[in-house]
Design a protein around this motif. Structure first.
Motif, PDB file in Angstrom:
ATOM      1  N   SER A   3     -27.877  17.862 -39.887  1.00 15.19           N
ATOM      2  CA  SER A   3     -27.612  19.035 -39.056  1.00 15.19           C
ATOM      3  C   SER A   3     -26.115  19.342 -38.993  1.00 15.19           C
ATOM      4  CB  SER A   3     -28.175  18.831 -37.653  1.00 15.19           C
ATOM      5  OG  SER A   3     -27.463  17.810 -36.999  1.00 15.19           O
ATOM      6  N   LEU A   4     -25.810  20.547 -38.561  1.00 14.04           N
ATOM      7  CA  LEU A   4     -24.435  21.000 -38.396  1.00 14.04           C
ATOM      8  C   LEU A   4     -23.941  20.567 -37.015  1.00 14.04           C
ATOM      9  CD1 LEU A   4     -22.171  22.853 -39.620  1.00 14.04           C
ATOM     10  CD2 LEU A   4     -23.153  24.671 -38.238  1.00 14.04           C
ATOM     11  N   LEU A   5     -22.763  19.952 -36.974  1.00 14.97           N
ATOM     12  CA  LEU A   5     -22.173  19.515 -35.708  1.00 14.97           C
ATOM     13  C   LEU A   5     -21.086  20.506 -35.312  1.00 14.97           C
ATOM     14  CD1 LEU A   5     -21.796  17.363 -33.462  1.00 14.97           C
ATOM     15  CD2 LEU A   5     -20.164  16.239 -34.976  1.00 14.97           C
ATOM     16  N   LYS A   6     -21.207  21.056 -34.107  1.00 17.64           N
ATOM     17  CA  LYS A   6     -20.196  21.969 -33.584  1.00 17.64           C
ATOM     18  C   LYS A   6     -19.377  21.212 -32.554  1.00 17.64           C
ATOM     19  CE  LYS A   6     -22.761  26.216 -34.272  1.00 17.64           C
ATOM     20  NZ  LYS A   6     -23.250  27.453 -33.658  1.00 17.64           N
ATOM     21  N   THR A   7     -18.068  21.369 -32.641  1.00 15.79           N
ATOM     22  CA  THR A   7     -17.178  20.681 -31.722  1.00 15.79           C
ATOM     23  C   THR A   7     -15.934  21.530 -31.492  1.00 15.79           C
ATOM     24  OG1 THR A   7     -16.044  18.589 -31.292  1.00 15.79           O
ATOM     25  CG2 THR A   7     -16.003  19.380 -33.556  1.00 15.79           C
ATOM     26  N   LYS A   8     -15.111  21.082 -30.579  1.00 15.38           N
ATOM     27  CA  LYS A   8     -13.822  21.743 -30.347  1.00 15.38           C
ATOM     28  C   LYS A   8     -12.734  20.750 -30.722  1.00 15.38           C
ATOM     29  CE  LYS A   8     -15.231  24.990 -26.853  1.00 15.38           C
ATOM     30  NZ  LYS A   8     -14.987  25.526 -25.534  1.00 15.38           N
ATOM     31  N   VAL A   9     -11.697  21.267 -31.383  1.00 18.75           N
ATOM     32  CA  VAL A   9     -10.598  20.441 -31.857  1.00 18.75           C
ATOM     33  C   VAL A   9      -9.311  20.890 -31.171  1.00 18.75           C
ATOM     34  CG1 VAL A   9      -9.280  19.712 -33.884  1.00 18.75           C
ATOM     35  CG2 VAL A   9     -11.732  20.123 -34.089  1.00 18.75           C
TER      36      VAL A   9
ATOM     37  N   PHE B  61      -4.592  23.545 -26.890  1.00 18.52           N
ATOM     38  CA  PHE B  61      -5.095  24.750 -27.540  1.00 18.52           C
ATOM     39  C   PHE B  61      -6.251  24.325 -28.434  1.00 18.52           C
ATOM     40  CE2 PHE B  61      -5.048  27.997 -30.902  1.00 18.52           C
ATOM     41  CZ  PHE B  61      -5.190  29.124 -30.101  1.00 18.52           C
ATOM     42  N   TYR B  62      -7.478  24.691 -28.038  1.00 20.70           N
ATOM     43  CA  TYR B  62      -8.679  24.245 -28.740  1.00 20.70           C
ATOM     44  C   TYR B  62      -9.263  25.359 -29.591  1.00 20.70           C
ATOM     45  CZ  TYR B  62      -8.698  20.144 -25.740  1.00 20.70           C
ATOM     46  OH  TYR B  62      -8.364  18.967 -25.112  1.00 20.70           O
ATOM     47  N   VAL B  63      -9.833  24.966 -30.725  1.00 18.81           N
ATOM     48  CA  VAL B  63     -10.583  25.882 -31.584  1.00 18.81           C
ATOM     49  C   VAL B  63     -11.919  25.234 -31.901  1.00 18.81           C
ATOM     50  CG1 VAL B  63      -8.555  26.959 -32.632  1.00 18.81           C
ATOM     51  CG2 VAL B  63      -9.560  24.959 -33.702  1.00 18.81           C
ATOM     52  N   GLN B  64     -12.892  26.063 -32.194  1.00 20.21           N
ATOM     53  CA  GLN B  64     -14.207  25.536 -32.539  1.00 20.21           C
ATOM     54  C   GLN B  64     -14.205  25.096 -33.995  1.00 20.21           C
ATOM     55  OE1 GLN B  64     -17.530  27.747 -31.135  1.00 20.21           O
ATOM     56  NE2 GLN B  64     -18.954  26.792 -32.574  1.00 20.21           N
ATOM     57  N   ALA B  65     -14.833  23.958 -34.235  1.00 21.16           N
ATOM     58  CA  ALA B  65     -14.938  23.442 -35.599  1.00 21.16           C
ATOM     59  C   ALA B  65     -16.398  23.145 -35.891  1.00 21.16           C
ATOM     60  CB  ALA B  65     -14.109  22.177 -35.751  1.00 21.16           C
ATOM     61  N   ASN B  66     -16.780  23.414 -37.125  1.00 23.85           N
ATOM     62  CA  ASN B  66     -18.137  23.102 -37.578  1.00 23.85           C
ATOM     63  C   ASN B  66     -18.051  22.003 -38.624  1.00 23.85           C
ATOM     64  OD1 ASN B  66     -19.319  25.146 -36.002  1.00 23.85           O
ATOM     65  ND2 ASN B  66     -18.805  26.670 -37.554  1.00 23.85           N
ATOM     66  N   ILE B  67     -18.789  20.940 -38.401  1.00 25.88           N
ATOM     67  CA  ILE B  67     -18.790  19.821 -39.331  1.00 25.88           C
ATOM     68  C   ILE B  67     -20.125  19.845 -40.061  1.00 25.88           C
ATOM     69  CG2 ILE B  67     -18.599  17.319 -39.562  1.00 25.88           C
ATOM     70  CD1 ILE B  67     -17.075  17.394 -36.853  1.00 25.88           C
ATOM     71  N   PRO B  68     -20.113  20.194 -41.369  1.00 22.60           N
ATOM     72  CA  PRO B  68     -21.370  20.343 -42.099  1.00 22.60           C
ATOM     73  C   PRO B  68     -22.105  19.011 -42.339  1.00 22.60           C
ATOM     74  CG  PRO B  68     -19.504  20.728 -43.555  1.00 22.60           C
ATOM     75  CD  PRO B  68     -18.965  20.537 -42.176  1.00 22.60           C
ATOM     76  N   ASP B  69     -21.351  17.914 -42.504  1.00 26.49           N
ATOM     77  CA  ASP B  69     -21.983  16.619 -42.749  1.00 26.49           C
ATOM     78  C   ASP B  69     -21.456  15.605 -41.737  1.00 26.49           C
ATOM     79  OD1 ASP B  69     -23.231  14.383 -43.739  1.00 26.49           O
ATOM     80  OD2 ASP B  69     -21.932  14.180 -45.488  1.00 26.49           O
ATOM     81  N   PRO B  70     -22.124  15.474 -40.595  1.00 24.78           N
ATOM     82  CA  PRO B  70     -21.634  14.558 -39.569  1.00 24.78           C
ATOM     83  C   PRO B  70     -22.069  13.103 -39.785  1.00 24.78           C
ATOM     84  CG  PRO B  70     -23.507  15.759 -38.726  1.00 24.78           C
ATOM     85  CD  PRO B  70     -23.250  16.273 -40.113  1.00 24.78           C
TER      86      PRO B  70
END
Length: 156
Positions: free
Chosen positions: A60-66, A72-81
């Motif tokens: 599954s795709l993992l969504k997180t904030k970095v 200052f946070y941005v959303q990140a999508n991790i395709p292979d967690p």
């Protein structure tokens, strides 16, 4: 101004106490605090990995904030967690599976705890030396503070 030999010794002991022993203790405690900080980071990483391992499926795709800095946070999508990049020391990072990362963290925390224990023992030794020097200073100053009695005092 002419210093007596006991005044000179008191000055030497005080200098040694303040310039050497207390500075050594400060440095040891500073190093130990850094190790505690590093240990805390590894504990946080272990908790994060365990949480991801429980909640996220590998495909599954993992969504997180970095945090980019300064909160200052941005959303990140991790395709292979299924793997994580771990700092292994000296500026090197290694891509590991969660199980490999947990095993690494376990070993790293044991090593850090051993270093912390060593720093704690060293701090205890320095504190013991400080107490010894302080006791020596007390003895010197008590000898200095007591007036010398003459043989006449014993006869009367």
């Amino acid at each position: 101004m002419n210093m007596s030999s006991s005044d000179s010794k008191v000055f030497e002991y005080e200098s040694f106490l303040n310039e050497r022993l207390r500075e050594d203790l400060r440095l040891i405690l500073e190093q130990r605090d850094k190790l505690y900080g590093e240990l805390t980071e590894y504990f946080q990483l272990r908790a994060t990995i365990q949480k991801i391992k429980e909640d996220v499926k590998p495909e599954s795709l993992l969504k997180t904030k970095v945090d980019l800095g300064c909160n200052f946070y941005v959303q990140a999508n991790i395709p292979d967690p299924s793997t994580i990049c771990v700092a292994i020391g000296y500026g090197f990072f290694l891509d590991m599976t969660f199980d490999e990362a947990l095993a690494f963290i376990q070993r790293k925390t044991e090593v850090l705890q051993d270093k912390i224990d060593c720093q704690t023992r060293d701090a205890g030794r320095v504190k013991a030396h400080i107490r010894l020097v302080l006791e020596g200073l007390r003895e010197l100053q008590q000898i200095q503070a007591q007036p010398r009695s003459s043989h006449k005092d014993f006869l009367s």
